[in-house]
Structure formats: C-alpha cells, structure tokens
Design an enzyme around this catalytic site. Structure first.
Site, PDB file in Angstrom:
ATOM      1  N   HIS A  92      82.886  37.032  51.180  1.00  0.00           N
ATOM      2  CA  HIS A  92      81.732  37.306  50.324  1.00  0.00           C
ATOM      3  C   HIS A  92      81.363  36.021  49.578  1.00  0.00           C
ATOM      4  CE1 HIS A  92      79.229  38.912  47.151  1.00  0.00           C
ATOM      5  NE2 HIS A  92      79.075  39.997  47.898  1.00  0.00           N
ATOM      6  N   GLU A 149      74.038  37.883  53.708  1.00  0.00           N
ATOM      7  CA  GLU A 149      73.714  38.078  52.297  1.00  0.00           C
ATOM      8  C   GLU A 149      73.296  36.740  51.705  1.00  0.00           C
ATOM      9  OE1 GLU A 149      77.174  39.039  49.874  1.00  0.00           O
ATOM     10  OE2 GLU A 149      77.835  37.070  50.523  1.00  0.00           O
ATOM     11  N   GLY A 155      72.189  40.982  43.428  1.00  0.00           N
ATOM     12  CA  GLY A 155      72.265  41.431  42.038  1.00  0.00           C
ATOM     13  C   GLY A 155      70.946  41.777  41.391  1.00  0.00           C
TER      14      GLY A 155
HETATM   15  P1  PGA Z   1      73.859  43.670  45.202  1.00  0.00           P
HETATM   16  O1  PGA Z   1      75.048  42.845  45.890  1.00  0.00           O
HETATM   17  O2  PGA Z   1      73.690  44.932  45.965  1.00  0.00           O
HETATM   18  O3  PGA Z   1      74.301  43.864  43.792  1.00  0.00           O
HETATM   19  O4  PGA Z   1      72.639  42.787  45.295  1.00  0.00           O
HETATM   20  C1  PGA Z   1      74.976  42.622  47.271  1.00  0.00           C
HETATM   21  C2  PGA Z   1      75.975  41.647  47.739  1.00  0.00           C
HETATM   22  O5  PGA Z   1      76.853  41.232  46.989  1.00  0.00           O
HETATM   23  O6  PGA Z   1      75.881  41.259  48.917  1.00  0.00           O
END
Ligand code: PGA
Length: 225
Positions: A92, A149, A155
């Site tokens: 991640h 991502e 976020g």
């Molecule tokens: P989020 O996070 O849904 O809060 O945007 C997604 C991610 O960490 O890939």
C-alpha cells in the site's frame, strides 16, 4: 468472477467497534454474496474475529517479507494462514511512504504469501508498475491481485479521472491476467460509475469505516450488477 469490494480499515477500529461493524454489515454482505466478493482487511490483531457463516473473506493489511524465524515483531505468512486469512494487501502507498518499503520487500512478501496459498493484493501507484513487475519472481505475477491506487486521490470523495483509471488498468493488464482493482476515494456516490470502468473491483478505506456508509455503497453497487 464476482466484483470485489475490499474494505481496508487501515489503523482504525477497536475490537468492539469492529464487532459492531460486522453485526451491522453482515446482513447486506450475505444478501449480495452471489454478486459481490466482499473482503475485509482489519488490523492484524483482529484477524481472529471470524465466526461461523461469515459472509466476508478475510485479508491482512501486511505480512513479513521473511519466513518463520528470528525476526522480532514480524507476523509471518504461515501465522496469517493459521487464522484463515485468504488475502493480504501488500505495498500500500502508506507502507511504501511511511515504512519505506521497496519493490523488493514487496516482492518478497508476495513470495511468502503465495508459498502458503494466500493471495497477495499488491497496491500500485502508476510509477510502481514497471519496477514492481520487474521485482516479482517469475511465475508469481498471475497469482496476485493488483490494485491501482493513485496516492493523490486517496482519502477524499472524488475518485481519480476515469481515463486515468482505464489507461492505468490497461497498462497493468499488459503484465498480468490477474484481477485489477481501483482504490482512491471510492464512495457510495461514485461506485456505480466506477463499476462501469474496466476494473474487477474496488478497495475502499474511508467510506468503509462507518457501517451505514459501506451498506449504502454495497446496495448501490448490487443494484448496478
Ligand atoms: P480511501 O483509501 O478509500 O480512503 O480513499 C483508498 C486507499 O487507501 O487506496
């Protein structure tokens, strides 16, 4: 293949809060089980939560890049397997950024997981794609799931532009036949338009934390499938 929804709780929720979440979300998870592969990724210490008739699949958020042995503080793939874990997120962008993980570390984690039959879910920003596939050992690339991502789109409430998502998913699919997810500001309001892109599922973090928010997302999605 069912559409994948991976709820990544990151470093959130106490055990009591997770229990409340499960009690509230399991009904919609059961009702949509034939259409949606609903995977939850709680903190490592909560991975022993599952109960019988569990309508979710279980993912870890990370794993040790090393095998069993003298690696203080590390949770290894065999230990995750013993808890019934079927997937583990690795790489991640928060792990890459705050814990300084390299493409090689992530490739080692993928190997450890695959050795015990846990499917790695490898998160990739656009710039990670070429070096990460280069670092993965031969023969492992199709045994993983991938998640595009873009760090700048994590976020919030507005997902990355559709053309960026589609182009990047297409690029990842040049390297692998495996499923590719999208993660970054996925919400109940954009899930249906995201579903119509060339993705095999989504990673949802912020919008997964409150039961009512993920329930609405799952309902909106299931009506569109
Ligand atoms: P989020 O996070 O849904 O809060 O945007 C997604 C991610 O960490 O890939």
């Amino acid at each position: 293949m069912s559409f994948i929804v991976l709820a990544n709780f990151k470093s959130n929720l106490l055990a009591s809060e997770l229990k409340t979440w499960i009690d509230q979300v399991k009904i919609v998870a059961s009702e949509t089980r034939d259409k949606i592969n609903f995977i939850i990724a709680p903190s490592t210490i909560h991975l022993s939560q599952p109960v019988s008739n569990w309508p979710f699949e279980l993912s870890a958020q990370d794993v040790s890049p090393y095998p069993v042995g003298a690696y203080t503080g590390a949770v290894n793939a065999r230990q995750l397997k013993e808890l019934g874990v079927e997937y583990s997120i690795i790489g991640h962008s928060e792990r890459r950024r705050y814990f300084h993980e390299t493409q090689i570390d992530i490739a080692n984690k993928a190997r450890e997981l695959i050795t015990v039959d846990i499917t790695p879910i490898i998160c990739l920003a656009k710039d990670d794609i070429i070096p990460q596939f280069a670092a993965l050992e031969d023969g492992l690339t199709d045994k993983c799931i991938y998640c595009f991502e873009p760090p700048a789109d994590i976020g919030g409430i507005v997902a990355a532009p559709s053309d960026l998502i589609e182009d990047t998913i297409r690029l990842i699919k040049k390297y692998t036949k495996a499923p590719v997810l999208y993660g970054g500001s996925v919400t109940k309001d954009n899930i249906v338009s995201l579903k119509n892109l060339n993705i095999d599922g989504v990673l949802v973090a912020t919008a997964s934390l409150k039961p009512e928010s993920i329930i609405s997302l799952i309902k909106n999605l299931s009506h569109a499938i």
